[in-house]
Every structure is written in structure tokens, then in C-alpha cells.
Design a protein around this motif. Structure first.
Motif, mmCIF file in Angstrom:
data_model
loop_
_atom_site.group_PDB
_atom_site.id
_atom_site.type_symbol
_atom_site.label_atom_id
_atom_site.label_comp_id
_atom_site.label_asym_id
_atom_site.label_seq_id
_atom_site.Cartn_x
_atom_site.Cartn_y
_atom_site.Cartn_z
ATOM 1 N N GLY A 1 28.276 -6.864 59.605
ATOM 2 C CA GLY A 1 29.003 -7.623 58.590
ATOM 3 C C GLY A 1 30.400 -7.058 58.411
ATOM 4 O O GLY A 1 30.582 -5.852 58.330
ATOM 5 N N ARG A 2 31.398 -7.929 58.382
ATOM 6 C CA ARG A 2 32.790 -7.493 58.248
ATOM 7 C C ARG A 2 33.496 -8.303 57.170
ATOM 8 O O ARG A 2 33.103 -9.408 56.850
ATOM 9 C CB ARG A 2 33.535 -7.700 59.576
ATOM 10 N N ARG A 3 34.579 -7.694 56.648
ATOM 11 C CA ARG A 3 35.437 -8.420 55.720
ATOM 12 C C ARG A 3 36.831 -8.454 56.334
ATOM 13 O O ARG A 3 37.035 -7.940 57.426
ATOM 14 C CB ARG A 3 35.453 -7.755 54.350
ATOM 15 N N SER A 4 37.763 -9.058 55.634
ATOM 16 C CA SER A 4 39.113 -9.170 56.191
ATOM 17 C C SER A 4 39.650 -7.787 56.549
ATOM 18 O O SER A 4 39.410 -6.811 55.842
ATOM 19 C CB SER A 4 40.033 -9.861 55.191
ATOM 20 N N GLY A 5 40.341 -7.713 57.663
ATOM 21 C CA GLY A 5 40.805 -6.421 58.148
ATOM 22 C C GLY A 5 39.748 -5.746 59.007
ATOM 23 O O GLY A 5 39.899 -4.595 59.403
ATOM 24 N N TYR A 6 38.647 -6.466 59.267
ATOM 25 C CA TYR A 6 37.547 -5.973 60.113
ATOM 26 C C TYR A 6 36.950 -4.654 59.619
ATOM 27 O O TYR A 6 36.504 -3.832 60.402
ATOM 28 C CB TYR A 6 38.002 -5.834 61.582
ATOM 29 N N LYS A 7 36.963 -4.456 58.296
ATOM 30 C CA LYS A 7 36.334 -3.255 57.732
ATOM 31 C C LYS A 7 34.895 -3.579 57.365
ATOM 32 O O LYS A 7 34.544 -4.725 57.142
ATOM 33 C CB LYS A 7 37.114 -2.815 56.487
ATOM 34 N N LYS A 8 34.070 -2.541 57.301
ATOM 35 C CA LYS A 8 32.661 -2.745 56.931
ATOM 36 C C LYS A 8 32.556 -3.298 55.513
ATOM 37 O O LYS A 8 33.417 -3.071 54.684
ATOM 38 C CB LYS A 8 31.897 -1.421 57.014
ATOM 39 N N ILE A 9 31.466 -4.004 55.249
ATOM 40 C CA ILE A 9 31.238 -4.577 53.920
ATOM 41 C C ILE A 9 30.924 -3.461 52.925
ATOM 42 O O ILE A 9 30.112 -2.581 53.208
ATOM 43 C CB ILE A 9 30.069 -5.576 53.961
ATOM 44 N N THR A 10 31.560 -3.509 51.754
ATOM 45 C CA THR A 10 31.290 -2.535 50.709
ATOM 46 C C THR A 10 30.564 -3.220 49.548
ATOM 47 O O THR A 10 30.465 -4.454 49.512
ATOM 48 C CB THR A 10 32.615 -1.938 50.164
ATOM 49 N N ALA A 11 30.083 -2.441 48.602
ATOM 50 C CA ALA A 11 29.408 -2.987 47.416
ATOM 51 C C ALA A 11 30.369 -3.886 46.628
ATOM 52 O O ALA A 11 29.960 -4.881 46.034
ATOM 53 C CB ALA A 11 28.900 -1.845 46.547
ATOM 54 N N GLU A 12 31.648 -3.516 46.648
ATOM 55 C CA GLU A 12 32.676 -4.290 45.946
ATOM 56 C C GLU A 12 32.792 -5.707 46.545
ATOM 57 O O GLU A 12 32.899 -6.696 45.813
ATOM 58 C CB GLU A 12 34.021 -3.562 46.078
ATOM 59 N N ASP A 13 32.748 -5.788 47.885
ATOM 60 C CA ASP A 13 32.823 -7.100 48.556
ATOM 61 C C ASP A 13 31.627 -7.966 48.182
ATOM 62 O O ASP A 13 31.765 -9.175 47.989
ATOM 63 C CB ASP A 13 32.839 -6.923 50.082
ATOM 64 N N ILE A 14 30.456 -7.351 48.099
ATOM 65 C CA ILE A 14 29.239 -8.091 47.773
ATOM 66 C C ILE A 14 29.324 -8.635 46.348
ATOM 67 O O ILE A 14 28.970 -9.781 46.092
ATOM 68 C CB ILE A 14 27.987 -7.202 47.971
#
Length: 155
Positions: free
Chosen positions: A73-86
Motif C-alpha cells: 500500500g502506498r500514498r502520494s510520494g510512494y511512501k508507505k501507508i501510515t496510521a495518519e493516512d488511514i
């Protein structure tokens, strides 16, 4: 009864007819080895049948969904998903998000900070069946009952 499909693009971008490319782009499968989780609907099943010679799909279960979100799972900038993103996507935990996806209640395109697809690697130890034929003809394309084991080798 299936609630969501895991769909993977197996074939690359060369020599794909315009109509198939349009359908693959609508499914967010722009590149080879991209995977998406789609809720089961009549129109998605029609789209999958239309591009069955380029993709492979199967019903997805909760453990696989969770593993995909954890590892790929990735978010913008191809960084790993964090609890904040969820929490931005409107869920409390990654388990809650995985449950919602695997039950087809939500789809990845509606979860804003997250990428709507998973970028997988080619499978370790290669494909065991032909990548040019449908599943019923000793290949891996189309509806594939053994896709989950393949995905585990691609993560």
C-alpha cells in the motif's frame, strides 16, 4: 458469494488495442504487475471479461487484503501507508480498511491520500503456467482460482 476481486495486469503496454487500453486505464491498471481491489458489480465483471486476455482476477480474502495494504500500500510520494493516512481516509485501523475493501464496501479510488493500486513485482521463481493463455487452457489469464498464491510470490 464474492464481494471484491483482486485484479492484476499480467501483460505489458505494447500491442494493446485502443479499446482494451481504455478499459484497463478505467480499472487503474496502467502498467504491468499493477493490482487493484474492485467491488463485485455487474459492470466491473463486464469490464474484466472484456480485457480478460490482459489481466487475471480472483475473489480476495481478508488476510490477503491486509497483507497487500501492509506490504504494497502506498500514498502520494510512494511512501508507505501510515496510521495518519488511514484516519484521513476515514478508518480507525488498517484492519478496518482491509475489511471494508475485501467486503466491497469501499474502493481504493475513493480513499484520497492512498494510491488506488498496488505495484507488485514479477513473481519469484517465475510463472508456473503460460502467461499467454486463459486459466482454463493451462494459462493464468482471466478468472484464475490460483491467483492468491501467485500474489504472495509477487509481494
Amino acid at each position: 458469494m464474492a464481494k471484491a476481486y483482486l485484479v492484476i495486469r499480467i501483460k505489458g503496454q505494447a500491442d494493446v488495442p485502443y479499446w482494451a487500453n481504455t478499459t484497463l486505464n478505467l480499472l487503474k491498471l496502467e502498467k504491468k504487475y499493477r493490482a487493484v481491489i474492485l467491488p463485485v458489480k455487474e459492470n466491473t465483471e463486464g469490464m474484466l471479461r472484456k480485457v480478460q486476455h490482459f489481466v487475471s482476477w480472483q475473489e480476495i480474502d481478508l488476510p490477503t487484503t491486509k497483507e497487500l495494504l501492509d506490504k504494497k500500500g502506498r500514498r502520494s510520494g510512494y511512501k508507505k501507508i501510515t496510521a495518519e493516512d488511514i484516519s484521513k481516509a476515514g478508518f480507525k485501523t488498517i484492519d478496518e480498511l482491509a475489511t471494508s475493501l475485501s467486503e466491497g464496501k469501499t474502493n481504493m479510488t475513493k480513499l484520497k491520500p492512498l494510491k488506488p493500486w498496488f505495484a507488485l513485482s514479477p513473481p519469484r521463481h517465475g510463472f508456473k503456467r503460460s502467461t499467454k493463455r486463459l486459466y482454463g487452457q493451462k494459462g493464468i489469464l482471466g478468472y484464475n482460482k490460483e491467483l492468491i498464491t501467485l500474489v504472495k510470490r509477487m509481494m
